[in-house]
Design an enzyme around this catalytic site. Sequence first.
Site, PDB file in Angstrom:
ATOM      1  N   HIS A  65      43.870  38.360  47.296  1.00  0.00           N
ATOM      2  CA  HIS A  65      42.958  38.192  46.266  1.00  0.00           C
ATOM      3  C   HIS A  65      43.111  36.729  45.964  1.00  0.00           C
ATOM      4  O   HIS A  65      42.119  36.136  45.721  1.00  0.00           O
ATOM      5  CB  HIS A  65      43.436  39.106  45.055  1.00  0.00           C
ATOM      6  CG  HIS A  65      42.733  38.948  43.727  1.00  0.00           C
ATOM      7  ND1 HIS A  65      43.113  38.343  42.761  1.00  0.00           N
ATOM      8  CD2 HIS A  65      41.339  39.355  43.677  1.00  0.00           C
ATOM      9  CE1 HIS A  65      42.465  38.087  41.904  1.00  0.00           C
ATOM     10  NE2 HIS A  65      41.286  38.698  42.211  1.00  0.00           N
ATOM     11  N   GLU A  68      41.075  34.788  48.471  1.00  0.00           N
ATOM     12  CA  GLU A  68      39.552  34.862  48.116  1.00  0.00           C
ATOM     13  C   GLU A  68      39.168  34.124  46.655  1.00  0.00           C
ATOM     14  O   GLU A  68      38.190  33.265  46.873  1.00  0.00           O
ATOM     15  CB  GLU A  68      39.364  36.422  47.447  1.00  0.00           C
ATOM     16  CG  GLU A  68      37.825  36.452  46.929  1.00  0.00           C
ATOM     17  CD  GLU A  68      37.758  37.374  45.887  1.00  0.00           C
ATOM     18  OE1 GLU A  68      37.191  37.300  45.004  1.00  0.00           O
ATOM     19  OE2 GLU A  68      38.615  38.695  45.942  1.00  0.00           O
ATOM     20  N   HIS A  69      39.949  33.859  45.806  1.00  0.00           N
ATOM     21  CA  HIS A  69      39.676  32.839  44.724  1.00  0.00           C
ATOM     22  C   HIS A  69      39.825  31.548  45.306  1.00  0.00           C
ATOM     23  O   HIS A  69      38.631  30.782  44.802  1.00  0.00           O
ATOM     24  CB  HIS A  69      40.684  33.105  43.636  1.00  0.00           C
ATOM     25  CG  HIS A  69      40.435  34.285  42.670  1.00  0.00           C
ATOM     26  ND1 HIS A  69      40.453  34.024  41.518  1.00  0.00           N
ATOM     27  CD2 HIS A  69      40.097  35.491  42.785  1.00  0.00           C
ATOM     28  CE1 HIS A  69      40.052  35.078  40.475  1.00  0.00           C
ATOM     29  NE2 HIS A  69      39.816  35.987  41.461  1.00  0.00           N
ATOM     30  N   GLU A 140      43.673  37.358  34.273  1.00  0.00           N
ATOM     31  CA  GLU A 140      43.156  38.422  34.818  1.00  0.00           C
ATOM     32  C   GLU A 140      43.931  39.535  34.874  1.00  0.00           C
ATOM     33  O   GLU A 140      43.699  40.780  34.344  1.00  0.00           O
ATOM     34  CB  GLU A 140      42.480  38.043  36.215  1.00  0.00           C
ATOM     35  CG  GLU A 140      41.693  39.171  36.883  1.00  0.00           C
ATOM     36  CD  GLU A 140      41.061  38.510  37.977  1.00  0.00           C
ATOM     37  OE1 GLU A 140      40.870  39.616  39.010  1.00  0.00           O
ATOM     38  OE2 GLU A 140      40.964  37.516  38.502  1.00  0.00           O
TER      39      GLU A 140
END
Length: 427
Positions: A65, A68-69, A140
Amino acid sequence: MKTINYPNFDEQILSETLPNGLKVFLNPMAGFKRTSAVLSVNYGSADTSFVRDGKLINQPAGIAHFLEHKMFDKKDYDVFELFNKNGGRSNAYTSFTKTNYVFSSTDNVNENLELLLDFVMQPYFTEEKVNREKGIIAQEINMYKNDPDNQLFTTSVQSMYPGTALADDIAGSEESLSEITVDDLNLAYDTFYRPENMTLMISGNLIPDEIMELVKTNQAKYPKRDMDVKFINPQPKNETGETRILSMDVSRPKASFTLRGNINLKKGQSTISLKDELGLSLLMNLFFSENSVQYDDLYHQGIIDDSFSFEVEVERGFEFVMLAGDTDNPEQLVGKLHDIVDQIPALIDTKQEEFELQKRELLGNYIAMMDSPEAITNQFYGFGDGPQTVYDEIEVISKLTLEDIKQISADFLANYTPGCVTIGKKV
Protein backbone atom coordinates in the site's frame (compact mmCIF):
# COMPACT_ATOMS: atom_id res chain seq x y z
CA MET A 1 -2.43 -10.54 -31.53
CA LYS A 2 -4.46 -13.49 -30.31
CA THR A 3 -8.24 -13.18 -30.29
CA ILE A 4 -10.69 -14.44 -27.69
CA ASN A 5 -14.18 -14.31 -29.16
CA TYR A 6 -17.42 -13.95 -27.22
CA PRO A 7 -20.01 -14.49 -29.97
CA ASN A 8 -22.95 -14.33 -27.55
CA PHE A 9 -22.11 -10.69 -26.85
CA ASP A 10 -20.50 -9.76 -30.18
CA GLU A 11 -17.35 -8.88 -28.23
CA GLN A 12 -13.71 -9.91 -28.44
CA ILE A 13 -10.55 -9.57 -26.40
CA LEU A 14 -7.28 -9.14 -28.28
CA SER A 15 -4.15 -10.13 -26.42
CA GLU A 16 -0.39 -10.17 -26.81
CA THR A 17 2.56 -10.84 -24.53
CA LEU A 18 5.29 -8.29 -25.21
CA PRO A 19 9.03 -9.15 -25.33
CA ASN A 20 9.48 -7.76 -21.80
CA GLY A 21 6.73 -10.07 -20.49
CA LEU A 22 3.89 -7.56 -20.07
CA LYS A 23 0.55 -9.16 -20.99
CA VAL A 24 -1.68 -6.71 -22.88
CA PHE A 25 -5.44 -7.18 -23.38
CA LEU A 26 -7.63 -4.95 -25.54
CA ASN A 27 -11.42 -4.83 -25.62
CA PRO A 28 -12.61 -2.46 -28.38
CA MET A 29 -16.20 -1.39 -27.66
CA ALA A 30 -18.03 0.03 -30.66
CA GLY A 31 -20.12 3.12 -30.02
CA PHE A 32 -18.41 4.13 -26.76
CA LYS A 33 -16.61 7.45 -26.38
CA ARG A 34 -14.77 6.68 -23.16
CA THR A 35 -11.64 4.58 -22.76
CA SER A 36 -10.52 2.92 -19.55
CA ALA A 37 -7.29 1.14 -18.65
CA VAL A 38 -5.94 -0.76 -15.66
CA LEU A 39 -2.31 -1.69 -15.12
CA SER A 40 -2.37 -4.48 -12.56
CA VAL A 41 0.52 -5.78 -10.47
CA ASN A 42 0.38 -9.30 -9.07
CA TYR A 43 1.34 -8.06 -5.60
CA GLY A 44 -0.69 -7.03 -2.57
CA SER A 45 -0.69 -6.52 1.17
CA ALA A 46 -0.52 -10.27 1.90
CA ASP A 47 2.82 -10.59 0.10
CA THR A 48 5.14 -9.29 2.82
CA SER A 49 6.96 -12.64 2.90
CA PHE A 50 8.21 -14.24 -0.30
CA VAL A 51 11.05 -16.28 -1.72
CA ARG A 52 13.28 -14.57 -4.27
CA ASP A 53 15.97 -16.58 -6.04
CA GLY A 54 15.86 -19.14 -3.24
CA LYS A 55 16.12 -16.61 -0.38
CA LEU A 56 13.27 -15.98 2.09
CA ILE A 57 12.52 -12.27 2.46
CA ASN A 58 10.28 -10.67 5.10
CA GLN A 59 9.15 -7.05 4.82
CA PRO A 60 7.09 -4.69 7.03
CA ALA A 61 3.30 -4.84 6.90
CA GLY A 62 1.69 -2.22 4.67
CA ILE A 63 4.56 -1.96 2.21
CA ALA A 64 2.47 -2.76 -0.90
CA HIS A 65 0.00 0.00 0.00
CA PHE A 66 2.88 2.37 0.81
CA LEU A 67 4.45 1.61 -2.57
CA GLU A 68 1.17 2.37 -4.33
CA HIS A 69 1.06 5.81 -2.68
CA LYS A 70 4.68 6.59 -3.56
CA MET A 71 4.31 5.72 -7.23
CA PHE A 72 2.29 8.93 -7.76
CA ASP A 73 4.90 11.16 -6.11
CA LYS A 74 7.70 12.00 -8.54
CA LYS A 75 10.74 14.30 -8.38
CA ASP A 76 9.29 17.32 -10.14
CA TYR A 77 5.67 16.54 -10.93
CA ASP A 78 2.49 15.11 -9.48
CA VAL A 79 0.91 12.30 -11.50
CA PHE A 80 -2.67 13.22 -10.58
CA GLU A 81 -2.15 16.77 -11.85
CA LEU A 82 -0.93 15.50 -15.22
CA PHE A 83 -3.94 13.22 -15.61
CA ASN A 84 -6.22 16.13 -14.73
CA LYS A 85 -4.55 18.36 -17.35
CA ASN A 86 -5.14 15.61 -19.92
CA GLY A 87 -8.82 15.35 -18.98
CA GLY A 88 -8.33 11.94 -17.38
CA ARG A 89 -9.45 10.46 -14.08
CA SER A 90 -6.87 8.35 -12.30
CA ASN A 91 -6.85 6.20 -9.19
CA ALA A 92 -5.15 3.21 -7.59
CA TYR A 93 -5.93 0.67 -4.92
CA THR A 94 -4.22 -2.17 -3.11
CA SER A 95 -5.98 -5.41 -2.18
CA PHE A 96 -4.64 -8.49 -0.44
CA THR A 97 -3.04 -9.82 -3.64
CA LYS A 98 -3.15 -7.05 -6.27
CA THR A 99 -2.23 -3.42 -6.83
CA ASN A 100 -4.19 -1.71 -9.62
CA TYR A 101 -3.49 1.60 -11.32
CA VAL A 102 -6.38 2.91 -13.42
CA PHE A 103 -7.41 5.81 -15.60
CA SER A 104 -10.35 6.67 -17.84
CA SER A 105 -10.84 9.52 -20.31
CA THR A 106 -12.61 10.58 -23.48
CA ASP A 107 -9.80 12.84 -24.70
CA ASN A 108 -6.01 12.49 -24.89
CA VAL A 109 -6.22 8.73 -24.46
CA ASN A 110 -2.77 8.10 -25.93
CA GLU A 111 -1.14 10.69 -23.64
CA ASN A 112 -2.91 9.28 -20.58
CA LEU A 113 -1.95 5.73 -21.50
CA GLU A 114 1.71 6.66 -21.86
CA LEU A 115 1.53 8.50 -18.54
CA LEU A 116 0.05 5.41 -16.86
CA LEU A 117 2.75 3.14 -18.24
CA ASP A 118 5.64 5.49 -17.49
CA PHE A 119 4.78 6.54 -13.96
CA VAL A 120 4.33 2.94 -12.81
CA MET A 121 7.52 1.84 -14.57
CA GLN A 122 9.64 4.70 -13.20
CA PRO A 123 9.98 4.61 -9.39
CA TYR A 124 11.29 7.59 -7.46
CA PHE A 125 11.97 7.15 -3.75
CA THR A 126 13.90 9.49 -1.47
CA GLU A 127 14.27 9.35 2.29
CA GLU A 128 12.63 12.76 2.67
CA LYS A 129 9.57 11.84 0.59
CA VAL A 130 9.26 8.41 2.23
CA ASN A 131 9.30 9.90 5.74
CA ARG A 132 6.70 12.50 4.77
CA GLU A 133 4.43 9.77 3.38
CA LYS A 134 4.64 7.86 6.67
CA GLY A 135 2.84 10.71 8.41
CA ILE A 136 0.13 10.84 5.75
CA ILE A 137 -0.57 7.09 5.89
CA ALA A 138 -0.45 7.09 9.71
CA GLN A 139 -3.32 9.60 9.66
CA GLU A 140 -5.22 7.29 7.29
CA ILE A 141 -4.64 4.32 9.61
CA ASN A 142 -5.86 6.26 12.67
CA MET A 143 -8.95 7.41 10.77
CA TYR A 144 -9.90 3.82 9.98
CA LYS A 145 -9.26 2.77 13.58
CA ASN A 146 -12.20 4.97 14.55
CA ASP A 147 -14.48 3.45 11.90
CA PRO A 148 -16.48 0.58 13.50
CA ASP A 149 -17.36 -1.06 10.17
CA ASN A 150 -13.74 -1.02 9.07
CA GLN A 151 -12.64 -2.46 12.41
CA LEU A 152 -15.26 -5.20 12.20
CA PHE A 153 -13.93 -6.26 8.80
CA THR A 154 -10.26 -5.98 9.74
CA THR A 155 -10.66 -7.83 13.04
CA SER A 156 -12.73 -10.53 11.35
CA VAL A 157 -9.93 -11.18 8.86
CA GLN A 158 -7.41 -11.18 11.72
CA SER A 159 -9.49 -13.76 13.57
CA MET A 160 -9.56 -16.03 10.52
CA TYR A 161 -5.87 -15.73 9.65
CA PRO A 162 -3.92 -15.11 12.87
CA GLY A 163 -0.16 -15.13 12.53
CA THR A 164 -0.27 -14.49 8.77
CA ALA A 165 0.14 -11.38 6.63
CA LEU A 166 -3.65 -11.28 6.19
CA ALA A 167 -3.93 -10.45 9.89
CA ASP A 168 -2.26 -7.11 9.19
CA ASP A 169 -4.26 -4.13 7.98
CA ILE A 170 -3.71 -3.48 4.27
CA ALA A 171 -2.16 -0.11 5.21
CA GLY A 172 -0.07 -1.68 7.98
CA SER A 173 0.32 -0.09 11.42
CA GLU A 174 2.15 2.97 12.70
CA GLU A 175 4.83 0.61 14.00
CA SER A 176 5.28 -1.23 10.69
CA LEU A 177 5.29 2.10 8.80
CA SER A 178 8.21 3.29 10.92
CA GLU A 179 10.20 0.25 9.76
CA ILE A 180 9.80 0.88 6.01
CA THR A 181 12.96 2.18 4.35
CA VAL A 182 13.90 3.32 0.86
CA ASP A 183 15.80 0.04 0.47
CA ASP A 184 12.65 -1.91 1.39
CA LEU A 185 10.64 -0.05 -1.27
CA ASN A 186 13.30 -0.58 -3.90
CA LEU A 187 13.45 -4.30 -3.10
CA ALA A 188 9.66 -4.69 -3.26
CA TYR A 189 9.46 -2.70 -6.47
CA ASP A 190 12.31 -4.61 -8.12
CA THR A 191 10.75 -7.94 -7.12
CA PHE A 192 7.14 -7.40 -8.12
CA TYR A 193 6.90 -4.41 -10.46
CA ARG A 194 8.39 -6.39 -13.31
CA PRO A 195 6.54 -6.32 -16.64
CA GLU A 196 6.20 -10.11 -16.59
CA ASN A 197 4.36 -9.82 -13.24
CA MET A 198 1.89 -7.26 -14.60
CA THR A 199 -1.07 -7.06 -16.98
CA LEU A 200 -2.57 -4.17 -18.92
CA MET A 201 -6.26 -4.16 -19.81
CA ILE A 202 -7.79 -1.41 -22.00
CA SER A 203 -11.44 -1.23 -22.98
CA GLY A 204 -13.76 1.21 -24.70
CA ASN A 205 -13.08 3.56 -27.59
CA LEU A 206 -9.84 2.30 -29.15
CA ILE A 207 -8.26 1.13 -32.41
CA PRO A 208 -6.45 -2.09 -31.45
CA ASP A 209 -3.49 -1.91 -33.84
CA GLU A 210 -2.75 1.71 -32.94
CA ILE A 211 -3.00 1.17 -29.21
CA MET A 212 -0.93 -2.01 -29.30
CA GLU A 213 1.79 -0.25 -31.28
CA LEU A 214 1.84 2.60 -28.76
CA VAL A 215 2.20 0.14 -25.87
CA LYS A 216 4.95 -1.81 -27.65
CA THR A 217 6.93 1.35 -28.37
CA ASN A 218 6.57 2.50 -24.80
CA GLN A 219 7.51 -0.84 -23.27
CA ALA A 220 10.65 -1.15 -25.41
CA LYS A 221 12.18 1.21 -22.81
CA TYR A 222 11.61 -1.32 -20.02
CA PRO A 223 13.47 -4.63 -20.46
CA LYS A 224 12.44 -7.96 -19.04
CA ARG A 225 13.85 -8.71 -15.58
CA ASP A 226 13.96 -12.46 -15.01
CA MET A 227 14.01 -13.74 -11.46
CA ASP A 228 12.51 -16.64 -9.53
CA VAL A 229 9.85 -15.34 -7.12
CA LYS A 230 7.51 -17.54 -5.10
CA PHE A 231 4.50 -16.33 -3.12
CA ILE A 232 3.81 -17.67 0.37
CA ASN A 233 0.12 -18.37 0.90
CA PRO A 234 -1.43 -17.64 4.33
CA GLN A 235 -1.54 -20.78 6.48
CA PRO A 236 -3.25 -20.06 9.82
CA LYS A 237 -2.63 -22.59 12.57
CA ASN A 238 -5.95 -22.25 14.38
CA GLU A 239 -8.24 -25.14 13.53
CA THR A 240 -11.28 -24.20 15.63
CA GLY A 241 -11.84 -20.55 14.74
CA GLU A 242 -11.74 -17.55 17.03
CA THR A 243 -14.15 -15.24 18.84
CA ARG A 244 -13.08 -11.64 19.37
CA ILE A 245 -14.89 -8.88 21.26
CA LEU A 246 -14.20 -5.16 20.80
CA SER A 247 -15.56 -2.07 22.54
CA MET A 248 -16.10 1.11 20.52
CA ASP A 249 -18.32 4.18 20.43
CA VAL A 250 -21.19 2.65 18.46
CA SER A 251 -24.88 3.51 18.59
CA ARG A 252 -25.73 -0.17 18.16
CA PRO A 253 -23.60 -3.32 18.54
CA LYS A 254 -22.17 -5.02 15.45
CA ALA A 255 -21.33 -8.65 14.78
CA SER A 256 -19.77 -10.81 12.10
CA PHE A 257 -19.87 -14.54 11.49
CA THR A 258 -17.04 -15.76 9.30
CA LEU A 259 -16.42 -18.92 7.29
CA ARG A 260 -12.79 -19.46 6.42
CA GLY A 261 -12.37 -21.80 3.49
CA ASN A 262 -9.59 -24.33 3.75
CA ILE A 263 -8.56 -24.62 0.13
CA ASN A 264 -8.13 -28.04 -1.40
CA LEU A 265 -7.39 -27.42 -5.07
CA LYS A 266 -8.29 -30.06 -7.61
CA LYS A 267 -5.55 -31.70 -9.65
CA GLY A 268 -4.18 -29.30 -12.25
CA GLN A 269 -5.59 -26.18 -10.53
CA SER A 270 -3.31 -23.36 -9.45
CA THR A 271 -6.21 -21.19 -8.29
CA ILE A 272 -9.85 -21.66 -7.34
CA SER A 273 -11.94 -21.95 -10.49
CA LEU A 274 -14.15 -19.10 -11.64
CA LYS A 275 -17.09 -21.51 -11.48
CA ASP A 276 -16.44 -22.27 -7.81
CA GLU A 277 -15.96 -18.58 -6.98
CA LEU A 278 -19.17 -17.43 -8.64
CA GLY A 279 -21.06 -20.47 -7.36
CA LEU A 280 -20.06 -19.65 -3.79
CA SER A 281 -21.40 -16.11 -4.25
CA LEU A 282 -24.65 -17.46 -5.64
CA LEU A 283 -24.90 -19.91 -2.73
CA MET A 284 -24.64 -17.04 -0.25
CA ASN A 285 -27.26 -15.10 -2.21
CA LEU A 286 -29.67 -18.02 -1.87
CA PHE A 287 -29.56 -17.91 1.93
CA PHE A 288 -28.48 -14.42 2.94
CA SER A 289 -29.58 -11.88 0.31
CA GLU A 290 -32.59 -9.64 0.92
CA ASN A 291 -34.71 -11.89 -1.30
CA SER A 292 -34.04 -15.06 0.71
CA VAL A 293 -36.47 -16.67 3.16
CA GLN A 294 -33.75 -16.83 5.82
CA TYR A 295 -33.01 -13.09 5.56
CA ASP A 296 -36.72 -12.30 5.75
CA ASP A 297 -37.13 -14.40 8.91
CA LEU A 298 -34.16 -12.75 10.63
CA TYR A 299 -35.37 -9.30 9.61
CA HIS A 300 -38.92 -9.75 10.88
CA GLN A 301 -37.66 -11.22 14.16
CA GLY A 302 -35.69 -7.99 14.64
CA ILE A 303 -32.36 -9.84 14.70
CA ILE A 304 -30.99 -7.94 11.68
CA ASP A 305 -31.78 -4.69 9.89
CA ASP A 306 -30.89 -3.30 6.48
CA SER A 307 -27.23 -2.94 7.55
CA PHE A 308 -26.83 -6.73 7.19
CA SER A 309 -24.70 -7.90 4.26
CA PHE A 310 -22.24 -10.56 3.26
CA GLU A 311 -18.91 -10.57 1.46
CA VAL A 312 -17.26 -13.38 -0.47
CA GLU A 313 -13.48 -13.08 -0.93
CA VAL A 314 -11.67 -15.48 -3.25
CA GLU A 315 -8.10 -14.52 -4.01
CA ARG A 316 -4.74 -16.13 -4.58
CA GLY A 317 -4.21 -18.64 -1.78
CA PHE A 318 -7.34 -18.09 0.32
CA GLU A 319 -11.13 -17.80 0.38
CA PHE A 320 -13.62 -16.69 3.00
CA VAL A 321 -17.20 -15.55 3.58
CA MET A 322 -18.14 -12.83 6.04
CA LEU A 323 -21.73 -12.22 7.22
CA ALA A 324 -22.14 -9.03 9.24
CA GLY A 325 -24.52 -6.34 10.45
CA ASP A 326 -25.85 -4.23 13.31
CA THR A 327 -27.86 -6.03 15.97
CA ASP A 328 -29.10 -5.59 19.52
CA ASN A 329 -27.98 -9.11 20.42
CA PRO A 330 -24.68 -10.10 18.75
CA GLU A 331 -24.58 -13.57 20.30
CA GLN A 332 -28.09 -14.32 19.06
CA LEU A 333 -27.24 -13.13 15.53
CA VAL A 334 -24.07 -15.21 15.33
CA GLY A 335 -25.92 -18.26 16.66
CA LYS A 336 -28.72 -17.87 14.10
CA LEU A 337 -26.26 -17.43 11.22
CA HIS A 338 -24.33 -20.50 12.32
CA ASP A 339 -27.59 -22.49 12.46
CA ILE A 340 -28.56 -21.41 8.92
CA VAL A 341 -25.14 -22.37 7.57
CA ASP A 342 -25.44 -25.80 9.21
CA GLN A 343 -28.88 -26.25 7.57
CA ILE A 344 -27.77 -25.33 4.05
CA PRO A 345 -27.02 -28.89 2.87
CA ALA A 346 -30.50 -30.06 3.92
CA LEU A 347 -32.31 -27.01 2.52
CA ILE A 348 -30.60 -26.48 -0.77
CA ASP A 349 -32.87 -28.90 -2.68
CA THR A 350 -35.84 -26.67 -1.76
CA LYS A 351 -34.25 -23.65 -3.44
CA GLN A 352 -34.83 -24.38 -7.14
CA GLU A 353 -37.23 -21.47 -7.70
CA GLU A 354 -35.14 -19.08 -5.62
CA PHE A 355 -32.03 -20.26 -7.45
CA GLU A 356 -33.48 -19.29 -10.82
CA LEU A 357 -34.47 -15.85 -9.50
CA GLN A 358 -31.11 -15.22 -7.85
CA LYS A 359 -29.25 -16.42 -10.92
CA ARG A 360 -31.18 -14.00 -13.16
CA GLU A 361 -30.54 -11.13 -10.75
CA LEU A 362 -26.82 -11.90 -10.61
CA LEU A 363 -26.70 -12.14 -14.39
CA GLY A 364 -28.42 -8.78 -14.63
CA ASN A 365 -25.79 -7.19 -12.41
CA TYR A 366 -22.97 -8.53 -14.56
CA ILE A 367 -24.68 -7.68 -17.84
CA ALA A 368 -25.03 -4.09 -16.62
CA MET A 369 -21.23 -3.94 -16.36
CA MET A 370 -20.98 -4.46 -20.11
CA ASP A 371 -22.21 -0.87 -20.58
CA SER A 372 -19.21 0.55 -18.71
CA PRO A 373 -15.58 0.44 -19.93
CA GLU A 374 -14.54 1.25 -16.34
CA ALA A 375 -16.47 -1.73 -14.94
CA ILE A 376 -15.00 -4.05 -17.56
CA THR A 377 -11.42 -3.03 -16.82
CA ASN A 378 -11.88 -3.05 -13.04
CA GLN A 379 -13.47 -6.51 -13.16
CA PHE A 380 -10.67 -7.93 -15.30
CA TYR A 381 -8.21 -10.43 -13.80
CA GLY A 382 -5.20 -11.44 -15.88
CA PHE A 383 -3.25 -13.71 -13.53
CA GLY A 384 -3.68 -17.34 -12.52
CA ASP A 385 -4.66 -19.97 -15.07
CA GLY A 386 -5.89 -17.46 -17.64
CA PRO A 387 -7.60 -14.09 -18.13
CA GLN A 388 -11.05 -13.64 -16.60
CA THR A 389 -13.44 -11.05 -18.00
CA VAL A 390 -17.00 -9.92 -17.37
CA TYR A 391 -17.94 -11.93 -20.46
CA ASP A 392 -16.42 -15.09 -18.96
CA GLU A 393 -18.27 -14.49 -15.72
CA ILE A 394 -21.61 -14.08 -17.50
CA GLU A 395 -21.08 -17.29 -19.44
CA VAL A 396 -20.15 -19.21 -16.28
CA ILE A 397 -23.15 -17.88 -14.32
CA SER A 398 -25.55 -18.66 -17.16
CA LYS A 399 -24.44 -22.33 -17.12
CA LEU A 400 -24.62 -22.83 -13.35
CA THR A 401 -27.22 -25.30 -12.11
CA LEU A 402 -28.56 -26.03 -8.66
CA GLU A 403 -26.60 -29.29 -8.77
CA ASP A 404 -23.42 -27.25 -9.28
CA ILE A 405 -24.30 -25.12 -6.26
CA LYS A 406 -24.91 -28.25 -4.19
CA GLN A 407 -21.45 -29.56 -5.07
CA ILE A 408 -19.80 -26.22 -4.34
CA SER A 409 -21.72 -26.07 -1.06
CA ALA A 410 -20.58 -29.56 -0.11
CA ASP A 411 -16.94 -28.78 -0.93
CA PHE A 412 -16.89 -25.50 1.00
CA LEU A 413 -19.07 -26.33 4.00
CA ALA A 414 -17.47 -29.70 4.64
CA ASN A 415 -14.15 -28.03 5.30
CA TYR A 416 -14.59 -24.53 6.68
CA THR A 417 -13.53 -22.92 9.94
CA PRO A 418 -16.10 -20.69 11.70
CA GLY A 419 -15.36 -17.58 13.70
CA CYS A 420 -17.04 -14.41 14.97
CA VAL A 421 -16.31 -10.85 16.02
CA THR A 422 -18.57 -8.54 18.01
CA ILE A 423 -18.31 -4.81 18.67
CA GLY A 424 -20.18 -3.58 21.73
CA LYS A 425 -20.77 -0.15 23.17
CA LYS A 426 -18.14 1.27 25.48
CA VAL A 427 -19.32 1.16 29.07
